[in-house]
Design a protein around this motif. Structure first.
Motif: not given
Ligand code: 2AM
Length: 174
Positions: A69-78
């Motif tokens: 299982a994973v956490c789909w937290r985003f860091s932002g754009l690249g």
């Protein structure tokens, strides 16, 4: 057919990315070719051309990758400047890196070739990107948090629909 192994996105992070694409598109509509929401995915390994028979063998082998299982937290754009790709990055990269390693070692075990470029957990939002660099693109993505959810690794075929648009057909999932 052209095939690749990727993670399907759960509904909530998919909806957040869709909203982000719509927000960016209002400002930078002509700066790239925007991903369709239904096509959003996180590539684990790009395998390229394969016969249906090989694809079937790969799907069977991938089914042995342990579920997690994973956490789909985003860091932002690249932006990958050379490939002209605007992407959303994942914050908790360790889990995704470990999973990509498992998928790739499963392919290694069966002697299956794939693109050896080092894995970087990203989701493509636009291709042929001619817009600003990410420092200039503030994004609310990093503020969202989502529940941890089981991953769904799928084998996809990359195809064109009747109007020539890219679409991804699921060959297998587990
Ligand atoms: P992406 O992961 O940056 O979005 C199908 O083409 C998917 O495989 C796309 O998501 C694409 O880019 C990814 N991919 C990775 N390596 C690729 C390659 N060498 N050629 C085409 N697509 C590749």
């Amino acid at each position: 057919m052209r095939i690749f192994a990727a993670l399907a996105l759960p509904n909530e992070p998919r909806a957040a990315l869709e909203a982000e694409i719509n927000r960016l598109r209002r400002k930078y509509s002509d700066c790239g070719r925007w991903s369709q929401s239904k096509n959003l995915h996180l590539t684990m390994a790009f395998l390229g051309e394969a016969t249906p028979d090989t694809a079937k063998k790969i799907a069977t082998a991938l089914a042995k990758v342990p579920q997690t299982a994973v956490c789909w937290r985003f860091s932002g754009l690249g932006v990958f400047s050379r490939q002209q790709i605007l992407w959303a990055g994942l914050a908790e990269t360790d889990r995704f890196n470990a999973l990509a390693e498992q998928v790739r070692s499963c392919l290694d075990d069966m002697g299956q070739h794939y693109d050896r470029k080092p894995f970087r957990a990203h989701i493509t939002l636009a291709r042929q990107w001619q817009g600003p660099q990410p420092q200039a693109l503030s994004s609310p993505l990093a503020n969202y948090s989502f529940a941890v959810s089981p991953v769904c690794v799928r084998l996809y075929a990359s195809e064109r629909d009747a109007s020539g648009r890219i679409c991804y057909r699921v060959l297998s999932s587990y």
